[in-house]
Design a protein around this motif. Sequence first.
Motif, PDB file in Angstrom:
ATOM      1  N   CYS A 164      -8.538 -12.285  -2.011  1.00  0.00           N
ATOM      2  CA  CYS A 164      -8.127 -10.884  -2.038  1.00  0.00           C
ATOM      3  C   CYS A 164      -6.636 -10.736  -1.740  1.00  0.00           C
ATOM      4  O   CYS A 164      -6.040  -9.685  -1.977  1.00  0.00           O
ATOM      5  N   CYS A 165      -6.071 -11.772  -1.187  1.00  0.00           N
ATOM      6  CA  CYS A 165      -4.657 -11.733  -0.805  1.00  0.00           C
ATOM      7  C   CYS A 165      -3.777 -12.017  -2.018  1.00  0.00           C
ATOM      8  O   CYS A 165      -4.044 -12.927  -2.797  1.00  0.00           O
ATOM      9  N   GLN A 166      -2.716 -11.240  -2.187  1.00  0.00           N
ATOM     10  CA  GLN A 166      -1.784 -11.471  -3.288  1.00  0.00           C
ATOM     11  C   GLN A 166      -1.084 -12.819  -3.074  1.00  0.00           C
ATOM     12  O   GLN A 166      -0.689 -13.142  -1.952  1.00  0.00           O
ATOM     13  N   PRO A 167      -0.949 -13.622  -4.145  1.00  0.00           N
ATOM     14  CA  PRO A 167      -0.436 -15.003  -4.018  1.00  0.00           C
ATOM     15  C   PRO A 167       0.856 -15.138  -3.233  1.00  0.00           C
ATOM     16  O   PRO A 167       1.020 -16.073  -2.450  1.00  0.00           O
ATOM     17  N   VAL A 174      -2.580 -21.984   6.142  1.00  0.00           N
ATOM     18  CA  VAL A 174      -3.943 -21.524   6.432  1.00  0.00           C
ATOM     19  C   VAL A 174      -4.678 -21.059   5.183  1.00  0.00           C
ATOM     20  O   VAL A 174      -5.882 -20.839   5.207  1.00  0.00           O
ATOM     21  N   GLY A 175      -3.944 -20.907   4.073  1.00  0.00           N
ATOM     22  CA  GLY A 175      -4.548 -20.470   2.821  1.00  0.00           C
ATOM     23  C   GLY A 175      -4.988 -19.027   2.820  1.00  0.00           C
ATOM     24  O   GLY A 175      -5.914 -18.637   2.100  1.00  0.00           O
ATOM     25  N   HIS A 176      -4.341 -18.192   3.640  1.00  0.00           N
ATOM     26  CA  HIS A 176      -4.745 -16.791   3.729  1.00  0.00           C
ATOM     27  C   HIS A 176      -3.529 -15.935   4.096  1.00  0.00           C
ATOM     28  O   HIS A 176      -2.473 -16.456   4.451  1.00  0.00           O
ATOM     29  N   GLY A 184      -5.019  -4.375   4.868  1.00  0.00           N
ATOM     30  CA  GLY A 184      -3.630  -4.013   4.631  1.00  0.00           C
ATOM     31  C   GLY A 184      -3.265  -3.831   3.169  1.00  0.00           C
ATOM     32  O   GLY A 184      -3.445  -4.731   2.364  1.00  0.00           O
ATOM     33  N   LYS A 185      -2.737  -2.641   2.825  1.00  0.00           N
ATOM     34  CA  LYS A 185      -2.341  -2.364   1.454  1.00  0.00           C
ATOM     35  C   LYS A 185      -1.085  -3.124   1.053  1.00  0.00           C
ATOM     36  O   LYS A 185      -0.741  -3.191  -0.119  1.00  0.00           O
ATOM     37  N   ASP A 186      -0.399  -3.667   2.064  1.00  0.00           N
ATOM     38  CA  ASP A 186       0.857  -4.358   1.756  1.00  0.00           C
ATOM     39  C   ASP A 186       0.624  -5.736   1.139  1.00  0.00           C
ATOM     40  O   ASP A 186       1.455  -6.230   0.374  1.00  0.00           O
ATOM     41  N   LYS A 187      -0.531  -6.364   1.438  1.00  0.00           N
ATOM     42  CA  LYS A 187      -0.716  -7.744   0.984  1.00  0.00           C
ATOM     43  C   LYS A 187      -2.020  -7.999   0.223  1.00  0.00           C
ATOM     44  O   LYS A 187      -2.117  -8.976  -0.515  1.00  0.00           O
TER      45      LYS A 187
END
Length: 239
Positions: A164-167, A174-176, A184-187
């Motif tokens: 779900c995290c933007q690359p 940690v891969g996250h 968070g809408k920022d990431k």
Amino acid sequence: MRNCGPSLIKYVLFAFNVLFALSGLGILIAGAIVLADVSEFNHFVEGRVLAPPVVLIVTGLIIFLIASFGCFGAIKESPNLLLTYAVLLAIIFIVELAVGIAASVFKKDLEMMVKNSLQESIKRSSSEDTMAWDNIQRKLMCCGVDTPADWRTISANKTLPASCCQPQYIDTTVGHCLDSPALGKDKYYQVGCVGELKKRIDKNAVILIGVGIGIAFIQLLGIALACYLASSIRRDRSQ
């Protein structure tokens, strides 16, 4: 037409069947492209979504065979073969029409079907489901069914996956995502996957419909041409 001679009849029908064979190749390629695209997400879609492109691939192969049969009928100048050719074209046309109607009816229930499938999958959260979700969220840049909050309210572990995290915000150690609120809408991607997946399927449907309509017009032309040429040959031979 009787003054044109049998040679012109051969050339006309041969030229048409070259075009028809190429159209068969086009419909086969279109079906294969759509099937490859949709099958990436077959964990969430029922087999009925994959049926139209499969039918088009089979139809494309059959069209090659029918085009060859039409060329043979023209070379032999056989009214019976030409009429059989016209009947085969009509059968294929009816099959394509039936598939198109079925796809249009099924499309109305598509979004609800996809949404239910996504919700059931996120509830289970098995290893297979997790892999499928990671694939769809990364490729379609979405998160959850309708919103990222679905992972908090529906999933078994109540945790947003790393996909779900933007690359650009993923910490490689940690891969996250790091230093971000839970939703968070920022990431994190904020768009739900049900809408993005439906858009993908609808886009492919436009391709299939466009190709199908083009092929249908060619088939109707072929039916009319074959019947006309068969009638002309019979008329010429009866004199």
